[in-house]
Motif scaffolding. Structure first.
Motif, PDB file in Angstrom:
ATOM      1  N   VAL A 262     -19.953 -10.367 -17.273  1.00  0.00           N
ATOM      2  CA  VAL A 262     -20.347 -11.160 -16.827  1.00  0.00           C
ATOM      3  C   VAL A 262     -21.209 -11.275 -15.693  1.00  0.00           C
ATOM      4  O   VAL A 262     -21.966 -11.409 -15.206  1.00  0.00           O
ATOM      5  CB  VAL A 262     -19.775 -12.141 -16.509  1.00  0.00           C
ATOM      6  N   ARG A 263     -20.526 -10.374 -14.120  1.00  0.00           N
ATOM      7  CA  ARG A 263     -20.733  -9.642 -13.332  1.00  0.00           C
ATOM      8  C   ARG A 263     -22.679  -8.580 -14.342  1.00  0.00           C
ATOM      9  O   ARG A 263     -23.447  -9.071 -12.981  1.00  0.00           O
ATOM     10  CB  ARG A 263     -20.522  -8.821 -12.577  1.00  0.00           C
ATOM     11  N   LYS A 264     -22.562  -8.021 -14.616  1.00  0.00           N
ATOM     12  CA  LYS A 264     -23.779  -7.401 -15.420  1.00  0.00           C
ATOM     13  C   LYS A 264     -24.765  -8.362 -14.955  1.00  0.00           C
ATOM     14  O   LYS A 264     -25.763  -7.903 -15.141  1.00  0.00           O
ATOM     15  CB  LYS A 264     -23.971  -6.170 -16.319  1.00  0.00           C
ATOM     16  N   LYS A 265     -24.528  -9.032 -16.537  1.00  0.00           N
ATOM     17  CA  LYS A 265     -25.253 -10.301 -16.958  1.00  0.00           C
ATOM     18  C   LYS A 265     -25.919 -11.366 -15.335  1.00  0.00           C
ATOM     19  O   LYS A 265     -26.910 -11.668 -15.169  1.00  0.00           O
ATOM     20  CB  LYS A 265     -24.255 -10.881 -17.344  1.00  0.00           C
ATOM     21  N   ARG A 268     -28.222  -8.570 -13.467  1.00  0.00           N
ATOM     22  CA  ARG A 268     -29.773  -8.629 -14.168  1.00  0.00           C
ATOM     23  C   ARG A 268     -30.021 -10.141 -13.836  1.00  0.00           C
ATOM     24  O   ARG A 268     -31.217 -10.055 -13.400  1.00  0.00           O
ATOM     25  CB  ARG A 268     -29.204  -8.754 -15.348  1.00  0.00           C
ATOM     26  N   GLU A 269     -29.507 -11.140 -13.838  1.00  0.00           N
ATOM     27  CA  GLU A 269     -29.859 -12.805 -13.999  1.00  0.00           C
ATOM     28  C   GLU A 269     -31.306 -12.370 -12.482  1.00  0.00           C
ATOM     29  O   GLU A 269     -31.982 -13.471 -12.339  1.00  0.00           O
ATOM     30  CB  GLU A 269     -29.263 -13.926 -14.260  1.00  0.00           C
ATOM     31  N   LEU A 270     -29.902 -12.725 -11.308  1.00  0.00           N
ATOM     32  CA  LEU A 270     -30.174 -12.626  -9.867  1.00  0.00           C
ATOM     33  C   LEU A 270     -31.284 -11.910  -9.325  1.00  0.00           C
ATOM     34  O   LEU A 270     -32.576 -12.442  -8.998  1.00  0.00           O
ATOM     35  CB  LEU A 270     -28.857 -12.350  -9.120  1.00  0.00           C
ATOM     36  N   LYS A 272     -34.111 -10.965 -11.263  1.00  0.00           N
ATOM     37  CA  LYS A 272     -34.534 -11.646 -11.805  1.00  0.00           C
ATOM     38  C   LYS A 272     -35.730 -13.100 -11.652  1.00  0.00           C
ATOM     39  O   LYS A 272     -36.622 -13.219 -11.224  1.00  0.00           O
ATOM     40  CB  LYS A 272     -34.494 -12.132 -14.084  1.00  0.00           C
ATOM     41  N   LEU A 273     -34.756 -13.198 -10.691  1.00  0.00           N
ATOM     42  CA  LEU A 273     -34.610 -14.859  -9.995  1.00  0.00           C
ATOM     43  C   LEU A 273     -35.531 -13.725  -8.231  1.00  0.00           C
ATOM     44  O   LEU A 273     -36.151 -15.007  -8.419  1.00  0.00           O
ATOM     45  CB  LEU A 273     -33.362 -15.190  -9.060  1.00  0.00           C
ATOM     46  N   ARG A 274     -35.343 -13.090  -8.205  1.00  0.00           N
ATOM     47  CA  ARG A 274     -35.606 -12.789  -6.829  1.00  0.00           C
ATOM     48  C   ARG A 274     -37.183 -12.183  -7.009  1.00  0.00           C
ATOM     49  O   ARG A 274     -38.117 -12.438  -6.817  1.00  0.00           O
ATOM     50  CB  ARG A 274     -35.567 -11.422  -6.381  1.00  0.00           C
ATOM     51  N   ALA A 275     -37.695 -11.346  -7.767  1.00  0.00           N
ATOM     52  CA  ALA A 275     -38.978 -11.739  -8.375  1.00  0.00           C
ATOM     53  C   ALA A 275     -39.744 -12.588  -9.157  1.00  0.00           C
ATOM     54  O   ALA A 275     -41.171 -13.069  -9.189  1.00  0.00           O
ATOM     55  CB  ALA A 275     -39.144 -10.863  -9.520  1.00  0.00           C
ATOM     56  N   MET A 276     -39.360 -13.920  -9.602  1.00  0.00           N
ATOM     57  CA  MET A 276     -39.865 -14.864  -9.879  1.00  0.00           C
ATOM     58  C   MET A 276     -40.912 -15.913  -8.267  1.00  0.00           C
ATOM     59  O   MET A 276     -40.096 -16.167  -7.521  1.00  0.00           O
ATOM     60  CB  MET A 276     -38.777 -16.628 -10.357  1.00  0.00           C
ATOM     61  N   PRO A 277     -41.935 -16.903  -8.824  1.00  0.00           N
ATOM     62  CA  PRO A 277     -42.423 -17.501  -8.059  1.00  0.00           C
ATOM     63  C   PRO A 277     -41.617 -18.506  -7.366  1.00  0.00           C
ATOM     64  O   PRO A 277     -40.817 -19.363  -8.951  1.00  0.00           O
ATOM     65  CB  PRO A 277     -43.498 -18.085  -8.197  1.00  0.00           C
ATOM     66  N   PRO A 278     -41.127 -19.065  -6.544  1.00  0.00           N
ATOM     67  CA  PRO A 278     -40.162 -20.171  -5.821  1.00  0.00           C
ATOM     68  C   PRO A 278     -40.290 -21.521  -6.708  1.00  0.00           C
ATOM     69  O   PRO A 278     -39.569 -22.046  -7.538  1.00  0.00           O
ATOM     70  CB  PRO A 278     -39.713 -20.375  -4.444  1.00  0.00           C
ATOM     71  N   VAL A 285     -34.279 -22.788 -13.303  1.00  0.00           N
ATOM     72  CA  VAL A 285     -32.805 -23.042 -14.724  1.00  0.00           C
ATOM     73  C   VAL A 285     -32.373 -21.593 -14.175  1.00  0.00           C
ATOM     74  O   VAL A 285     -30.941 -21.980 -15.161  1.00  0.00           O
ATOM     75  CB  VAL A 285     -34.189 -22.591 -15.865  1.00  0.00           C
ATOM     76  N   VAL A 286     -32.464 -20.562 -13.956  1.00  0.00           N
ATOM     77  CA  VAL A 286     -31.885 -19.403 -13.860  1.00  0.00           C
ATOM     78  C   VAL A 286     -30.928 -19.584 -12.586  1.00  0.00           C
ATOM     79  O   VAL A 286     -29.975 -19.015 -12.603  1.00  0.00           O
ATOM     80  CB  VAL A 286     -32.991 -17.926 -13.113  1.00  0.00           C
ATOM     81  N   ARG A 287     -31.552 -20.141 -11.939  1.00  0.00           N
ATOM     82  CA  ARG A 287     -30.952 -20.940 -10.756  1.00  0.00           C
ATOM     83  C   ARG A 287     -29.227 -21.073 -10.842  1.00  0.00           C
ATOM     84  O   ARG A 287     -27.598 -21.319 -10.468  1.00  0.00           O
ATOM     85  CB  ARG A 287     -31.212 -21.726  -9.477  1.00  0.00           C
TER      86      ARG A 287
END
Length: 800
Positions: A262-265, A268-270, A272-278, A285-287
């Protein structure tokens, strides 16, 4: 500060608004007291004291909820709107400090001292005044919401106190900040405070321009869509804040105890979130997904020390009777105390409404010292409500199981799946199939919610399902649960429950002391027998509540609060009106063609009166009473059996061709179905044909075959309870149900004379009342029977 004499004025609290002297503003007033204060001030041409609430959410503020400093204001215009609110135009005059408040039915009255401006002759005041004008002009150029007319008014004013108040009324400041400025009576200090605010806004605007320039220099064509993200980072760097916008999520994930997968998943999502436009929709969705992972319990659980004696005491304290469910629960707790880990059991409590299924689940949680959560499945049609929606869908969210675990905050709660038999199936899927994985101890350690897309361990959850009947639960789902039946209550049970639980609860809810209302045993029996007809006690509780309400009305009407009401059974008609039901359904006289059957319904057992009449005709059979297909077929099978035994019963072989038979089952508005009325219908037809009455104290139930065999039935406990409730003393049951009678509580079966039968011939022998020395069945030679059967077949062919 110079104080004038104390003056009395009407007062009105304001929400989120601070009025300054010289300020002209419209107000929309909905509170009645405020409206009356405005109308009084308008009528008397008086000033009104306007003061701001410290907490705007308070609907009816008290003096302690108001600030001490406000403004004396004149009411220039009032207009009452169609919805009852008042629109007022007011003008602030002078600051004032409240001394005392007085509140009456009309509105607030305030005694106030006017607060005058201080140090208006200060030598540095002209300098501050010029600086204020210049800075405000610069501010007005960057602030688009300030009208040109306001800027002209500020230039035209020479009075520093009025100028600074006018500026304050047009600044976008919080209520607390405006109130702070209102309470500064020292004019130079007031101007200094406003200048600080204006300087800060100008600096922030200049800083924002610099950040924009810096960010744009860094950008190239391929980075243009990251503009807003880079801008936020630059703002944080200027403010000296380390990290980025996702620091809080990062810290929460680090602090959360998560399984490694769960931590690895989540990491990875975090990333991905950093690279997304706010401003991207995917960012939200990711947040939300990460917040769901953080809010779920993954390893947290209640460490409860289970005391078997205490648990048994709690169960007995909360519920009367229910011996078997209590034994099963205590067995589970006993095993759990001896092993380190036990897979959560899955129980299914099945019983009529009102017998306490849901409240038993709550008591189990209390006995185990665990969290309790309840999920109602009544009317659930969509499989996604159980398993969740995939994140590719707009508005996706976890299913009800995961959402309930979020509320539980531990991995081992007591989880009640209420009304599991009320789920529906339609084009959106079968939610009961989605429950198979949840309720399978071999699979639920890795439950996969579509939204979560991770294995979630439900094996430590104590699942308890509740249902009114098993017919609504699919067989694969039943196979995963241990079925425990909760039978309906006897009259003795209901008396105990009313005395121990229901009456004390309703007395407390109705504002009575413990002994203010005393219901005699006969009064409770009167309610049970003639005002309620149920297997549980839900309507009994409602009826007792109705008695308490009517007694409360009488007590207040007679003004005797200390009077104790002793209610007998004769009082019930006075408080509850005409009885709804007739107690004792056994007939007063033995009757021909009238037989009492036993039926099972979702609300418990019922007595079923079946009657048959004969009329001249040509062999037509009519069955009425809103019957289902199975019961219609049972009637046909019963008639076929009678025809096959016609000669032994002393009937003509072609008797059915000369008569019409009408079988009726009253209470036609209630749907009835099932095969268990077969022997009852057969007995009714034979009684009508032979004109022999049936014992009115006898009731029967059983399925009939064409050869006259009596097959077993279900719902035995509920049916026997209905017989006991209806003053029936003798019962005929299928022989194959003899083993099931042991499961019926002794206090029910001990009052009944139960006879087991395996053929309808036995039923007729025991049910029909014959004249002395008359035999029911005649000895007929076999050749005569065969000859008459052949003749009957010929006549039937000719007739057709």
């Amino acid at each position: 500060m110079l104080d004038s004499d104390i003056q009395k004025y009407p007062a009105m609290p304001l929400r989120d608004v601070v009025i300054f002297p010289g300020m002209v503003a419209p107000l929309v007033v909905g509170r009645k007291k405020s409206a009356r204060a405005l109308e009084y001030a308008m009528k008397e041409r008086s000033l009104i004291f306007l003061v701001t609430q410290q907490d705007a959410s308070i609907e009816h503020p008290k003096p302690k909820d108001l600030y001490q400093c406000g403004v004396l204001t004149s009411v220039m215009q009032l207009l009452r709107l169609p919805d009852g609110t008042i629109k007022a135009l007011i003008e602030g005059k002078r600051r004032a400090i409240v001394q005392t408040y007085r509140e009456d039915d009309e509105f607030f009255h305030a005694e106030v001292r006017e607060a005058h401006n201080e140090h208006t002759d200060s030598a540095d005041l002209p300098v501050y005044n010029r600086e204020l004008e210049q800075v405000f002009e610069r501010y007005a150029k960057i602030e688009k919401n300030i009208p040109v007319e306001v800027l002209k008014s500020v230039r035209a004013l020479n009075n520093p106190a009025l100028r600074v108040d006018l500026i304050c009324s047009h600044l976008r400041l919080g209520t607390a900040t405006k109130q702070e400025i209102l309470e500064i009576f020292h004019v130079p200090n007031r101007i200094r405070r406003v200048l600080e605010i204006l300087y800060r806004e100008l600096e922030l605007h200049e800083l924002e321009k610099q950040i924009d320039i810096r960010v744009k220099k860094k950008m190239n064509e391929s980075q243009r869509h990251y503009y807003l993200n880079e801008k936020v980072k630059e703002i944080q760097n200027e403010m000296g804040q380390a990290g980025d916008d996702f620091q809080e999520l990062q810290e929460a994930l680090q602090e959360k105890d998560l399984p490694e997968s769960v931590r690895k998943k989540a990491e990875r999502e975090l990333s991905k979130l950093r690279a997304m436009p706010p401003m991207s929709a995917e960012t939200t969705v990711v947040r939300n997904y990460l917040e769901t992972i953080i809010s779920l319990p993954w390893v947290e659980k209640d460490e409860a020390n289970i005391d078997i004696e205490k648990a048994e005491s709690i169960l007995n304290q909360d519920h009367y009777g229910l011996k078997k469910p209590k034994e099963r629960i205590l067995e589970y707790l006993a095993v759990q105390t001896q092993v380190n880990k036990l897979k959560g059991p899955i129980l299914c409590l099945v019983g009529p409404p009102g017998v306490g299924k849901t409240s038993v689940c709550k008591s189990i949680a209390r006995a185990m010292n665990r969290k309790f959560i309840r999920l109602s499945l009544g009317g659930v049609r969509d499989e996604a409500e159980i398993r969740g929606h995939r994140r590719t869908y707009i508005g996706a969210m976890p299913g009800k199981i995961i959402h309930s675990m979020q509320k539980a905050e531990v991995v081992n709660p007591v989880f009640c799946l209420d009304e599991v038999d009320k789920m529906s199936v339609d084009f959106r899927g079968d939610p009961s199939s989605a429950l198979l994985e949840v309720l399978d101890p071999e699979q639920n350690y890795a439950f996969n919610d579509h939204y979560l897309d991770l294995d979630y361990d439900l094996s430590q959850v104590f699942f308890i399902a509740t249902a009114n009947n098993l017919h609504g639960i699919p067989l694969p789902l039943q196979d995963r649960m241990e079925i425990i039946r909760l039978n309906g209550y006897t009259e003795e049970d209901k008396l105990e429950i009313a005395e121990r639980f229901l009456l004390p609860k309703q007395l407390d809810l109705s504002g009575f002391a413990k002994d203010d209302i005393q219901l005699s045993k006969e009064a409770v029996l009167e309610i049970v027998r003639r005002y309620t007809r149920e297997a549980g006690v839900r309507n009994l509780e409602r009826t007792i509540a109705a008695v308490c309400r009517k007694v409360a009305r009488d007590r207040l009407k007679n003004k005797k609060p200390k009077q104790t009401y002793l209610l007998s059974y004769q009082s019930m008609s006075e408080y509850l009106g005409v009885p709804k039901y007739r107690f004792g359904l056994a007939e007063a006289h033995d009757a021909v063609g009238l037989v009492t059957g036993l039926a099972w319904t979702e609300v418990g057992g019922e007595l079923l009166q079946i009657e048959s009449v004969l009329m001249p005709g040509n062999g037509k059979m009519t069955v009425t009473g809103k019957l289902g297909d199975v019961m219609q077929e049972s009637a046909q099978a019963a008639l076929s059996y009678v025809r096959s035994r016609s000669m032994r019963l002393g009937l003509d072989v072609d008797f059915y061709q000369k008569l019409d038979i009408h079988v009726h089952i009253p209470e036609g508005a209630i749907p009835k179905d099932g095969p268990s009325a077969g022997i009852t219908i057969a007995t009714s037809i034979v009684s009508a044909l032979l004109k022999h009455p049936v014992d009115r104290q006898l009731a029967m139930t059983g399925e009939v075959t064409l050869r006259g065999r009596v097959l077993p039935i279900g719902g035995l406990t509920e049916k026997l309870l209905a017989a006991k409730r209806g003053n029936i003393t003798r019962i005929l049951l299928p022989a194959e149900n003899e083993k099931d009678v042991e499961e019926v509580p002794a206090k029910i079966r001990d009052h009944l004379d139960i006879t087991f039968v395996d053929h309808v011939d036995d039923v007729l022998t025991k049910a029909l009342i014959l004249p002395e020395e008359e035999q029911l069945f005649k000895n007929v030679p076999l050749e005569n029977i065969l000859k008459n059967v052949a003749l009957s077949a010929h006549n039937t062919t000719v007739h057709q």
